[in-house]
Design an enzyme around this catalytic site. Structure first.
Site, PDB file in Angstrom:
ATOM      1  N   CYS A   3       0.919  -1.275   0.046  1.00 32.87           N
ATOM      2  CA  CYS A   3       0.127   0.009  -0.017  1.00 32.87           C
ATOM      3  C   CYS A   3       0.808   1.250  -0.067  1.00 32.87           C
ATOM      4  O   CYS A   3       1.602   1.446   0.867  1.00 32.87           O
ATOM      5  CB  CYS A   3      -0.853   0.049   1.357  1.00 32.87           C
ATOM      6  SG  CYS A   3      -1.840   1.591   1.392  1.00 32.87           S
ATOM      7  N   CYS A   6       0.672   3.322   3.144  1.00 28.92           N
ATOM      8  CA  CYS A   6       1.190   2.669   4.318  1.00 28.92           C
ATOM      9  C   CYS A   6       2.857   2.766   4.129  1.00 28.92           C
ATOM     10  O   CYS A   6       3.587   2.983   5.327  1.00 28.92           O
ATOM     11  CB  CYS A   6       1.042   1.113   4.386  1.00 28.92           C
ATOM     12  SG  CYS A   6      -0.612   0.640   5.065  1.00 28.92           S
ATOM     13  N   ASP A  29      -0.154  16.819  -0.705  1.00 33.12           N
ATOM     14  CA  ASP A  29      -0.444  15.938  -1.773  1.00 33.12           C
ATOM     15  C   ASP A  29       0.365  16.213  -2.849  1.00 33.12           C
ATOM     16  O   ASP A  29       0.878  17.373  -3.080  1.00 33.12           O
ATOM     17  CB  ASP A  29      -1.823  16.512  -2.363  1.00 33.12           C
ATOM     18  CG  ASP A  29      -2.531  15.413  -3.245  1.00 33.12           C
ATOM     19  OD1 ASP A  29      -3.370  14.640  -3.008  1.00 33.12           O
ATOM     20  OD2 ASP A  29      -1.986  15.191  -4.429  1.00 33.12           O
ATOM     21  N   HIS A  45      -4.498   0.662   8.456  1.00 34.21           N
ATOM     22  CA  HIS A  45      -4.791   0.374   7.146  1.00 34.21           C
ATOM     23  C   HIS A  45      -6.255   0.488   7.050  1.00 34.21           C
ATOM     24  O   HIS A  45      -6.779  -0.845   7.612  1.00 34.21           O
ATOM     25  CB  HIS A  45      -4.233  -0.415   6.322  1.00 34.21           C
ATOM     26  CG  HIS A  45      -4.444  -0.399   4.795  1.00 34.21           C
ATOM     27  ND1 HIS A  45      -3.811   0.088   4.104  1.00 34.21           N
ATOM     28  CD2 HIS A  45      -5.616  -1.286   4.490  1.00 34.21           C
ATOM     29  CE1 HIS A  45      -4.613  -0.157   2.876  1.00 34.21           C
ATOM     30  NE2 HIS A  45      -5.682  -1.064   2.969  1.00 34.21           N
ATOM     31  N   ASN A  85     -12.795  10.478  -1.339  1.00 31.13           N
ATOM     32  CA  ASN A  85     -13.280   9.484  -2.518  1.00 31.13           C
ATOM     33  C   ASN A  85     -13.461   8.216  -2.075  1.00 31.13           C
ATOM     34  O   ASN A  85     -12.362   7.532  -1.439  1.00 31.13           O
ATOM     35  CB  ASN A  85     -12.151   9.804  -3.748  1.00 31.13           C
ATOM     36  CG  ASN A  85     -12.432  11.245  -4.130  1.00 31.13           C
ATOM     37  OD1 ASN A  85     -13.053  11.983  -4.105  1.00 31.13           O
ATOM     38  ND2 ASN A  85     -10.873  11.982  -4.433  1.00 31.13           N
ATOM     39  N   GLY A  91     -14.100   7.978  -7.725  1.00 32.98           N
ATOM     40  CA  GLY A  91     -12.396   8.645  -7.768  1.00 32.98           C
ATOM     41  C   GLY A  91     -11.355   8.234  -7.086  1.00 32.98           C
ATOM     42  O   GLY A  91     -10.455   8.875  -7.314  1.00 32.98           O
ATOM     43  N   HIS A  96      -6.183   3.407   0.405  1.00 29.07           N
ATOM     44  CA  HIS A  96      -6.186   3.597   1.989  1.00 29.07           C
ATOM     45  C   HIS A  96      -6.953   4.719   2.337  1.00 29.07           C
ATOM     46  O   HIS A  96      -6.470   5.904   1.808  1.00 29.07           O
ATOM     47  CB  HIS A  96      -4.599   3.619   2.320  1.00 29.07           C
ATOM     48  CG  HIS A  96      -4.059   3.708   3.687  1.00 29.07           C
ATOM     49  ND1 HIS A  96      -2.999   2.931   4.057  1.00 29.07           N
ATOM     50  CD2 HIS A  96      -4.565   4.788   4.797  1.00 29.07           C
ATOM     51  CE1 HIS A  96      -3.084   3.595   5.483  1.00 29.07           C
ATOM     52  NE2 HIS A  96      -3.772   4.581   5.813  1.00 29.07           N
ATOM     53  N   HIS A  98      -8.380   8.249   2.895  1.00 27.99           N
ATOM     54  CA  HIS A  98      -7.775   9.576   3.244  1.00 27.99           C
ATOM     55  C   HIS A  98      -8.675  10.335   2.917  1.00 27.99           C
ATOM     56  O   HIS A  98      -9.687  10.440   2.244  1.00 27.99           O
ATOM     57  CB  HIS A  98      -6.562   9.557   2.024  1.00 27.99           C
ATOM     58  CG  HIS A  98      -6.794   9.240   0.833  1.00 27.99           C
ATOM     59  ND1 HIS A  98      -6.980   8.067   0.159  1.00 27.99           N
ATOM     60  CD2 HIS A  98      -7.211  10.290  -0.272  1.00 27.99           C
ATOM     61  CE1 HIS A  98      -7.123   8.122  -1.202  1.00 27.99           C
ATOM     62  NE2 HIS A  98      -7.573   9.427  -1.495  1.00 27.99           N
ATOM     63  N   HIS A 100      -9.043  14.503   1.903  1.00 30.69           N
ATOM     64  CA  HIS A 100      -8.261  15.593   1.185  1.00 30.69           C
ATOM     65  C   HIS A 100      -8.518  16.819   2.055  1.00 30.69           C
ATOM     66  O   HIS A 100     -10.089  17.103   2.222  1.00 30.69           O
ATOM     67  CB  HIS A 100      -8.930  15.946  -0.184  1.00 30.69           C
ATOM     68  CG  HIS A 100      -8.483  14.747  -1.266  1.00 30.69           C
ATOM     69  ND1 HIS A 100      -7.211  14.713  -2.058  1.00 30.69           N
ATOM     70  CD2 HIS A 100      -8.948  13.503  -1.438  1.00 30.69           C
ATOM     71  CE1 HIS A 100      -7.322  13.691  -2.853  1.00 30.69           C
ATOM     72  NE2 HIS A 100      -7.968  12.876  -2.404  1.00 30.69           N
TER      73      HIS A 100
HETATM   74  P1  DGP Z   1      -7.691   9.778  -4.442  1.00 34.06           P
HETATM   75  O1  DGP Z   1      -7.568  10.069  -5.852  1.00 34.06           O
HETATM   76  O2  DGP Z   1      -8.789  10.508  -3.707  1.00 34.06           O
HETATM   77  O3  DGP Z   1      -7.524   8.447  -4.293  1.00 34.06           O
HETATM   78  O4  DGP Z   1      -6.337  10.649  -3.882  1.00 34.06           O
HETATM   79  C1  DGP Z   1      -5.038  10.125  -3.860  1.00 34.06           C
HETATM   80  C2  DGP Z   1      -4.094  11.324  -3.950  1.00 34.06           C
HETATM   81  O5  DGP Z   1      -3.068  10.842  -3.645  1.00 34.06           O
HETATM   82  C3  DGP Z   1      -3.966  12.092  -5.019  1.00 34.06           C
HETATM   83  O6  DGP Z   1      -4.390  13.611  -4.904  1.00 34.06           O
HETATM   84  C4  DGP Z   1      -2.507  12.135  -5.240  1.00 34.06           C
HETATM   85  C5  DGP Z   1      -1.912  11.630  -4.033  1.00 34.06           C
HETATM   86  N1  DGP Z   1      -0.620  10.941  -4.179  1.00 34.06           N
HETATM   87  C6  DGP Z   1      -0.477   9.713  -4.969  1.00 34.06           C
HETATM   88  N2  DGP Z   1       0.669   9.474  -4.754  1.00 34.06           N
HETATM   89  C7  DGP Z   1       1.268  10.129  -3.862  1.00 34.06           C
HETATM   90  C8  DGP Z   1       2.585  10.176  -3.368  1.00 34.06           C
HETATM   91  O7  DGP Z   1       3.411   9.408  -3.552  1.00 34.06           O
HETATM   92  N3  DGP Z   1       2.979  11.135  -2.389  1.00 34.06           N
HETATM   93  C9  DGP Z   1       2.074  11.981  -2.170  1.00 34.06           C
HETATM   94  N4  DGP Z   1       2.221  13.274  -1.323  1.00 34.06           N
HETATM   95  N5  DGP Z   1       0.776  12.053  -2.650  1.00 34.06           N
HETATM   96  C10 DGP Z   1       0.393  11.151  -3.367  1.00 34.06           C
END
Ligand code: DGP
Length: 112
Positions: A3, A6, A29, A45, A85, A91, A96, A98, A100
């Site tokens: 993950c 994780c 992000d 997780h 999401n 989307g 995992h 989260h 925003h």
């Molecule tokens: P979602 O689409 O709701 O699953 O959002 C996942 C978010 O995670 C997306 O806005 C980009 C962010 N993201 C993906 N990979 C990484 C990473 O390696 N580091 C960081 N800081 N954010 C990441």
């Protein structure tokens, strides 16, 4: 477990961390959609909000209280948005759970 988030919690993948304690990890992000865009994740997780168990209720309440505190810390007094999401149609790209937190500009509604 394979993950991405994780691995970020474990420090195996670097991140711009804003806050961490025994329950949650907060980081910016990688692809910000607003001047301020950070993610709040539980250290436990959980695949998505859809996979929450009754015992996780306290954790979710804790996450939202921390979001309130971090929004203040990030000077989002003009307002901000919390987005969660869920699944394919929602989307969700990282499995995992989260939250925003977006702010620093006027946000449009409805989302696409
Ligand atoms: P979602 O689409 O709701 O699953 O959002 C996942 C978010 O995670 C997306 O806005 C980009 C962010 N993201 C993906 N990979 C990484 C990473 O390696 N580091 C960081 N800081 N954010 C990441």
């Amino acid at each position: 477990m394979d993950c991405l988030f994780c691995k970020i919690i474990a420090g195996d993948i670097p991140s711009d961390c804003l806050y961490e304690d025994d329950k949650i990890f907060v980081f910016r992000d990688i692809d910000p959609q607003a001047p301020t865009h950070f993610l709040v994740i539980p250290k436990k997780h959980i695949d998505s909000l859809d996979a929450l168990e009754d015992e996780d209720g306290e954790l979710v309440g804790y996450i939202f209280k921390k979001i309130r505190d971090l929004a203040k810390q990030e000077n989002l007094s003009a307002g901000y948005r919390v987005v969660n999401n869920i699944g394919e149609d929602g989307g969700q790209s990282v499995k995992h759970m989260h939250f925003h937190v977006l702010g620093g500009r006027s946000l449009q509604w409805p989302p696409g």
